[in-house]
Design a protein around this motif. Structure first.
Motif, PDB file in Angstrom:
ATOM      1  N   HIS A 182      32.962   9.512 -38.085  1.00  8.88           N
ATOM      2  CA  HIS A 182      33.256   9.218 -39.490  1.00  8.88           C
ATOM      3  C   HIS A 182      34.731   8.838 -39.583  1.00  8.88           C
ATOM      4  O   HIS A 182      35.526   9.125 -38.684  1.00  8.88           O
ATOM      5  N   VAL A 183      35.093   8.247 -40.693  1.00 12.19           N
ATOM      6  CA  VAL A 183      36.502   8.004 -41.012  1.00 12.19           C
ATOM      7  C   VAL A 183      36.806   8.719 -42.319  1.00 12.19           C
ATOM      8  O   VAL A 183      36.099   8.549 -43.315  1.00 12.19           O
ATOM      9  N   THR A 184      37.832   9.523 -42.319  1.00  8.46           N
ATOM     10  CA  THR A 184      38.166  10.318 -43.497  1.00  8.46           C
ATOM     11  C   THR A 184      38.849   9.461 -44.563  1.00  8.46           C
ATOM     12  O   THR A 184      39.318   8.348 -44.303  1.00  8.46           O
ATOM     13  N   ASN A 185      38.871  10.000 -45.781  1.00  7.18           N
ATOM     14  CA  ASN A 185      39.604   9.364 -46.870  1.00  7.18           C
ATOM     15  C   ASN A 185      41.084   9.212 -46.520  1.00  7.18           C
ATOM     16  O   ASN A 185      41.651  10.039 -45.786  1.00  7.18           O
ATOM     17  N   ARG A 186      41.698   8.159 -47.059  1.00 10.21           N
ATOM     18  CA  ARG A 186      43.158   8.094 -47.034  1.00 10.21           C
ATOM     19  C   ARG A 186      43.658   9.021 -48.135  1.00 10.21           C
ATOM     20  O   ARG A 186      43.235   8.915 -49.287  1.00 10.21           O
ATOM     21  N   LEU A 187      44.559   9.955 -47.773  1.00  9.24           N
ATOM     22  CA  LEU A 187      44.968  11.014 -48.688  1.00  9.24           C
ATOM     23  C   LEU A 187      46.467  11.014 -48.900  1.00  9.24           C
ATOM     24  O   LEU A 187      47.246  10.793 -47.963  1.00  9.24           O
ATOM     25  N   ASP A 188      46.867  11.302 -50.113  1.00 11.52           N
ATOM     26  CA  ASP A 188      48.280  11.441 -50.445  1.00 11.52           C
ATOM     27  C   ASP A 188      48.708  12.887 -50.226  1.00 11.52           C
ATOM     28  O   ASP A 188      48.137  13.810 -50.816  1.00 11.52           O
ATOM     29  N   GLY A 189      49.690  13.106 -49.364  1.00  8.47           N
ATOM     30  CA  GLY A 189      50.223  14.451 -49.156  1.00  8.47           C
ATOM     31  C   GLY A 189      49.451  15.303 -48.181  1.00  8.47           C
ATOM     32  O   GLY A 189      49.796  16.470 -47.997  1.00  8.47           O
ATOM     33  N   GLN A 190      48.403  14.763 -47.556  1.00 12.37           N
ATOM     34  CA  GLN A 190      47.655  15.487 -46.527  1.00 12.37           C
ATOM     35  C   GLN A 190      47.575  14.620 -45.269  1.00 12.37           C
ATOM     36  O   GLN A 190      46.510  14.121 -44.902  1.00 12.37           O
ATOM     37  N   PRO A 191      48.690  14.443 -44.583  1.00  9.36           N
ATOM     38  CA  PRO A 191      48.683  13.547 -43.416  1.00  9.36           C
ATOM     39  C   PRO A 191      47.768  14.026 -42.303  1.00  9.36           C
ATOM     40  O   PRO A 191      47.262  13.214 -41.522  1.00  9.36           O
ATOM     41  N   GLU A 192      47.539  15.341 -42.228  1.00 12.47           N
ATOM     42  CA  GLU A 192      46.716  15.870 -41.145  1.00 12.47           C
ATOM     43  C   GLU A 192      45.285  15.349 -41.200  1.00 12.47           C
ATOM     44  O   GLU A 192      44.622  15.179 -40.172  1.00 12.47           O
ATOM     45  N   GLN A 193      44.775  15.102 -42.417  1.00  4.08           N
ATOM     46  CA  GLN A 193      43.396  14.649 -42.582  1.00  4.08           C
ATOM     47  C   GLN A 193      43.290  13.197 -43.018  1.00  4.08           C
ATOM     48  O   GLN A 193      42.178  12.664 -43.114  1.00  4.08           O
ATOM     49  N   SER A 194      44.382  12.532 -43.250  1.00  2.00           N
ATOM     50  CA  SER A 194      44.351  11.218 -43.885  1.00  2.00           C
ATOM     51  C   SER A 194      43.953  10.104 -42.930  1.00  2.00           C
ATOM     52  O   SER A 194      44.591   9.887 -41.899  1.00  2.00           O
ATOM     53  N   PHE A 195      42.869   9.403 -43.263  1.00  2.00           N
ATOM     54  CA  PHE A 195      42.408   8.180 -42.605  1.00  2.00           C
ATOM     55  C   PHE A 195      42.323   8.359 -41.084  1.00  2.00           C
ATOM     56  O   PHE A 195      42.891   7.599 -40.316  1.00  2.00           O
ATOM     57  N   GLN A 196      41.570   9.365 -40.681  1.00  2.00           N
ATOM     58  CA  GLN A 196      41.379   9.660 -39.266  1.00  2.00           C
ATOM     59  C   GLN A 196      39.965   9.279 -38.828  1.00  2.00           C
ATOM     60  O   GLN A 196      38.990   9.556 -39.543  1.00  2.00           O
ATOM     61  N   LEU A 197      39.854   8.666 -37.666  1.00  2.00           N
ATOM     62  CA  LEU A 197      38.557   8.472 -37.029  1.00  2.00           C
ATOM     63  C   LEU A 197      38.213   9.766 -36.315  1.00  2.00           C
ATOM     64  O   LEU A 197      38.936  10.201 -35.413  1.00  2.00           O
ATOM     65  N   ILE A 198      37.129  10.412 -36.731  1.00  2.00           N
ATOM     66  CA  ILE A 198      36.766  11.716 -36.183  1.00  2.00           C
ATOM     67  C   ILE A 198      35.349  11.664 -35.610  1.00  2.00           C
ATOM     68  O   ILE A 198      34.536  10.823 -35.981  1.00  2.00           O
ATOM     69  N   TRP A 199      35.066  12.597 -34.705  1.00  2.00           N
ATOM     70  CA  TRP A 199      33.791  12.628 -33.978  1.00  2.00           C
ATOM     71  C   TRP A 199      33.190  14.035 -34.078  1.00  2.00           C
ATOM     72  O   TRP A 199      33.087  14.756 -33.088  1.00  2.00           O
ATOM     73  N   PRO A 200      32.723  14.453 -35.259  1.00  2.00           N
ATOM     74  CA  PRO A 200      32.201  15.822 -35.411  1.00  2.00           C
ATOM     75  C   PRO A 200      30.731  15.975 -35.038  1.00  2.00           C
ATOM     76  O   PRO A 200      30.244  17.083 -34.899  1.00  2.00           O
TER      77      PRO A 200
END
Length: 500
Positions: free
Chosen positions: A390-408
């Motif tokens: 999945h690709v996460t939302n682009r987030l303001d103020g949450q760089p750890e989760q922002s717009f990451q390609l993840i493989w859960p």
């Protein structure tokens, strides 16, 4: 923060009359170019002779180095800014904090109970890994409990297809087997197993263990014959913030409630009332996706597991409906901790910690046996529920989760897993045989972190192969295909799962 200025993406579900959004996140909407880029990168693989690009980093830039210790699940997101690290460490301290019953001289730590299942978050999620069922009558049950309910109750407004249940009089919504001084525990969970031999396609015999659950020494009166019981082990904690950041629209787009494509898989979205926002939201957390956000899941655990009040669950007696609990001493005092037992700052810190436990990097991602196992995983359509990326939302103020390609390896949807895994206890829109697809990342490190290999919602499976063989319902075809594999391919499939 831009939250107030952002347009929240809305998703309407005509089949169930719901509108979902990502209001729990500071979302920056994707551009058209980003939408096209995401669609391309999420396309299924076609070449199984080598790893996919970025596959070794299951949490994107948040991925942490794989460690050969029990602390492999206890690292902070690798892309966390330095100024956020103190919040993570303080949240970790609160996650480990041992609470005591009131009244106590330690005003910052009192309020436990009166009835409870654990004294600290870490007691259940030991080393931030998964719990396990008791190994015998004298083994502790702290990392596992029984959810309780009775049929009936009311439907929440705005949620179609809700399967109403209600708390059990004098027992509440879960069995609490520990009690503060002067109180009696609600009872003790019992579990026994019957052997269930299964013969594989190559004549190998695997013995499954089929559990039976009961309640011994009920402390508050006879239990109804209509009692619904669901055993739950504590799940691992890694990657929760990334799962929370997947766009609701992307998750619901994977649903196929009428099996329109004819592949036998008909995932459905769980929709639950949000305590914090007061509207129906997509359920993401818990074995039946009963909580929409990490904050609500954390507050629910404080209340139900430890009897601690928060702003979301302000009753200091927690999940204890007896009058003796309601009138018992508690840890709420004016002017201290917001007049609660867990104040807003503490709940925020525990939420931040839970959101940012890093996912370890993949191991042996390019190993030929692992690649063969990955190919089989896709050929058997295990990926139909365990959606790899999945690709996460682009987030303001949450760089750890922002717009990451993840493989859960999860679609976060509800699937009917057949009678073998059914608990016969509905939860929200989930029937008694439906479960949320659990993420598979980190599953190969279970023995290292947790000291056991016990899987599924109640730990009945002692190996990954046993876990596969318990699959039924929508997963029956994939289960049968796995059971029919020759041993080299079966070993390759397990090697792939152990690499995650």
């Amino acid at each position: 923060m831009l939250r107030a200025l952002l347009i929240l993406p809305l998703l309407c579900l005509p089949a169930v009359g719901q509108t979902l959004d990502d209001r729990h996140l500071p979302v920056i909407p994707r551009t058209k170019a980003e939408v096209a880029r995401v669609a391309a990168i999420l396309a299924p693989p076609t070449d199984f002779t080598k790893p996919e690009t970025f596959e070794a980093k299951p949490a994107g830039a948040a991925t942490v180095r794989a460690r050969a210790t029990t602390d492999a699940f206890s690292q902070l997101s690798a892309n966390m800014p330095f100024e956020h690290e103190m919040d993570f460490k303080l949240g970790n301290a609160l996650f480990r904090k041992t609470w005591v019953a009131a009244p106590a001289s330690t005003l910052a730590s009192d309020g436990l109970g009166p009835l409870y299942n654990a004294r600290a978050c870490q007691d259940c999620h030991l080393k931030d890994g998964r719990g396990h069922p008791p190994e015998g009558p004298d083994d502790g049950r702290v990392s596992m409990f029984l959810r309780l309910s009775l049929p009936g109750g009311t439907d929440p407004d705005g949620i179609a297809e809700w399967l109403a249940t209600q708390p059990v009089p004098d027992y509440g919504g879960q069995l609490q087997d520990l009690a503060a001084p002067g109180h009696a525990a609600e009872g003790q969970m019992t579990v026994s197993y019957n052997d269930l031999p299964v013969t594989l396609g190559d004549s190998t015999t695997v013995t499954l263990r089929a559990p039976s659950y009961g309640i011994a020494d009920p402390g508050y009166g006879a239990l109804s014959p209509d009692l619904q019981i669901s055993p739950r082990v504590a799940p691992q904690m890694i990657g929760l913030g990334l799962l929370e950041a997947i766009p609701a629209a992307d998750i619901v787009a994977l649903a196929d409630p009428d099996d329109a494509d004819g592949d036998g898989i008909s995932g459905r979205a769980q929709i639950v009332p949000s305590v914090e926002y007061g509207v129906p939201m997509l359920g993401r957390f818990g074995f039946k996706a009963g909580a929409p956000t990490i904050r609500e899941q954390s507050a629910g655990a404080f209340s139900g597991d430890m009897g601690l009040s928060t702003s979301l669950h302000p009753d200091p007696w927690g999940d204890c409906p007896q009058t003796t609990c309601i009138g018992a001493p508690h840890g709420q005092e004016p002017g201290i901790r917001d007049g609660l037992e867990v104040d807003k700052a503490s709940l925020d810190l525990v939420t931040f910690y839970s959101r940012n436990l890093g996912v370890p990097e993949r191991r042996k991602v390019g190993d030929p046996q692992v690649l063969r196992g990955k190919e089989l995983f896709h050929e058997m359509n295990c990926s139909g529920c365990h959606s790899p990326k999945h690709v996460t939302n682009r987030l303001d103020g949450q760089p750890e989760q922002s717009f990451q390609l993840i493989w859960p390896y999860t679609d976060l949807l509800l699937h009917d897993m057949g009678p073998g895994l059914a608990d016969d206890r509905p939860e929200g829109r989930a029937t008694g045989s439906e479960w949320k697809t659990p993420p598979l990342w980190g599953i190969g490190l279970t023995a290292q972190v947790s000291g056991h290999t016990q899987f599924l919602h109640d730990g009945r499976a002692r190996t990954l192969l046993e876990a596969i063989l318990w699959h039924g319902g929508e997963a029956q075809a994939a289960r049968d295909a796995a059971a029919a594999l020759p041993k080299p391919d079966r070993d390759a499939l397990i090697a792939f799962l152990e690499s995650l």
